[in-house]
Design an enzyme around this catalytic site. Structure first.
Site, short mmCIF file in Angstrom:
data_model
loop_
_atom_site.label_atom_id
_atom_site.label_comp_id
_atom_site.label_asym_id
_atom_site.label_seq_id
_atom_site.Cartn_x
_atom_site.Cartn_y
_atom_site.Cartn_z
N TYR A 139 42.87 54.52 -19.80
CA TYR A 139 43.40 53.18 -20.05
C TYR A 139 44.74 53.35 -20.77
CZ TYR A 139 43.34 48.35 -21.94
OH TYR A 139 43.63 47.04 -22.28
N LYS A 182 44.10 52.90 -15.65
CA LYS A 182 44.37 51.47 -15.79
C LYS A 182 45.75 51.38 -16.41
CE LYS A 182 42.73 47.24 -18.06
NZ LYS A 182 43.90 46.92 -18.89
#
Length: 305
Positions: A139, A169
């Site tokens: 992330y 992400k």
């Protein structure tokens, strides 16, 4: 690892809370039903929008269990397990696999920060290994973590040392870097678009899945945007993206995507309660003003009905 790649819109849900501040697990079933109804393909739970870093390990485990149960296979469940304590992140990863989640993700530690890509990969290795059956996503959100290490380099090195590394992400507006990640090794890694207000840019670069907070209450707008883009109707796709920016401008006025977005959920009938401190509570006058601002952009007509 053999796996099906993520596609479509993945909402980053708010974590429902009672007025006393405890987690309201009972609200998640109706929440999941709503997301399915609006065309959402998955949920990215306990991340930034879900206030995961403001929750205990036990609370995050309970939220994971309830989202998996409520989704009942209708939504992919990606669990954010990031913390500043590696042992806690490993426990959260292990729990996600045991509860039947579909994937895990983690942002970088943000107090004692890794100084290079090798150290970042080293931090994530045991976390991903704690859930060896689940795809792992990095992330990347440098605006919050302060970790601006090159993502392409992370994927190259991580791909050698983390067998379950599926992708990233990408919550950053560096579209050149995003393009490099999408193109890396013939498209080996998934790049999940993380900025709702420039989704059309990610689609143009080739991303197939997107994670965002505004998909919670404006999923119909983004679903249409993706469909228009796929059909080559770029003019309408651009108009829908422009409209999404109007929504984002409103939530910025009320303290951003978490505070403003959680308030919007209450206005559409899915009461997620208030945020935990240091994010301040919404006042009655703010709710009234927020509703007026949303009415002015025909939000309830375009997104809810």
């Amino acid at each position: 690892m053999e796996r099906n790649k993520l596609t479509g819109l993945i909402a980053a849900p708010f974590t429902p809370m009672y007025p006393c501040g405890n987690i309201n697990l009972s609200a998640i079933q109706g929440y999941a039903d709503w997301l399915v109804k609006t065309g959402i393909a998955g949920v990215f739970i306990c991340g930034t929008t879900g206030e995961g870093v403001s929750m205990t390990v036990e609370e995050r485990c309970n939220v994971t269990r309830e989202w998996v149960r409520a989704s009942a296979g209708r939504l992919k469940v990606i669990v954010h397990v990031g913390t500043n304590c590696q042992a806690d992140a490993m426990a959260l990863a292990k729990n996600a696999q045991e509860e039947g989640a579909d994937a895990i993700a983690s942002m970088a530690p943000n107090f004692f920060k890794p100084s290079n890509v090798n150290d970042l990969v080293g931090w994530f290795e045991p976390v991903a290994a704690a859930a060896p059956e689940l795809p792992f996503y990095y992330y990347n959100m440098p605006s919050m973590t302060g970790v601006y290490l090159p993502v392409e380099d992370f994927l190259v090195e991580g791909g050698k040392r983390i067998p379950t590394l599926a992708g990233v992400k990408f919550t950053h507006n560096n579209l050149m870097e995003m393009n490099q990640c999408i193109s890396l090794e013939g498209g080996r890694f998934e790049v999940l678009h993380g900025y709702d207000e420039i989704l059309i840019c990610g689609l143009a670069l080739g991303t197939k899945a997107a994670v965002g907070s505004t998909y919670n209450y404006a999923g119909v707008i983004y679903s249409r945007l993706m469909k228009c883009f796929e059909e080559g109707n770029l003019e309408m796709a651009r108009e829908l993206q422009k409209y999404s920016v109007e929504i984002v401008k409103v939530i910025i006025k009320y303290g951003g995507g978490i505070r403003g977005g959680k308030a919007i959920m209450k206005l559409i009938g899915i009461d997620c309660g208030e945020c935990r401190l240091p994010i301040t509570k919404f006042t009655d006058s703010e709710y009234a003003e927020l509703k007026s601002d949303l009415d002015n952009i025909d939000f309830f007509e375009k997104c809810i009905k």
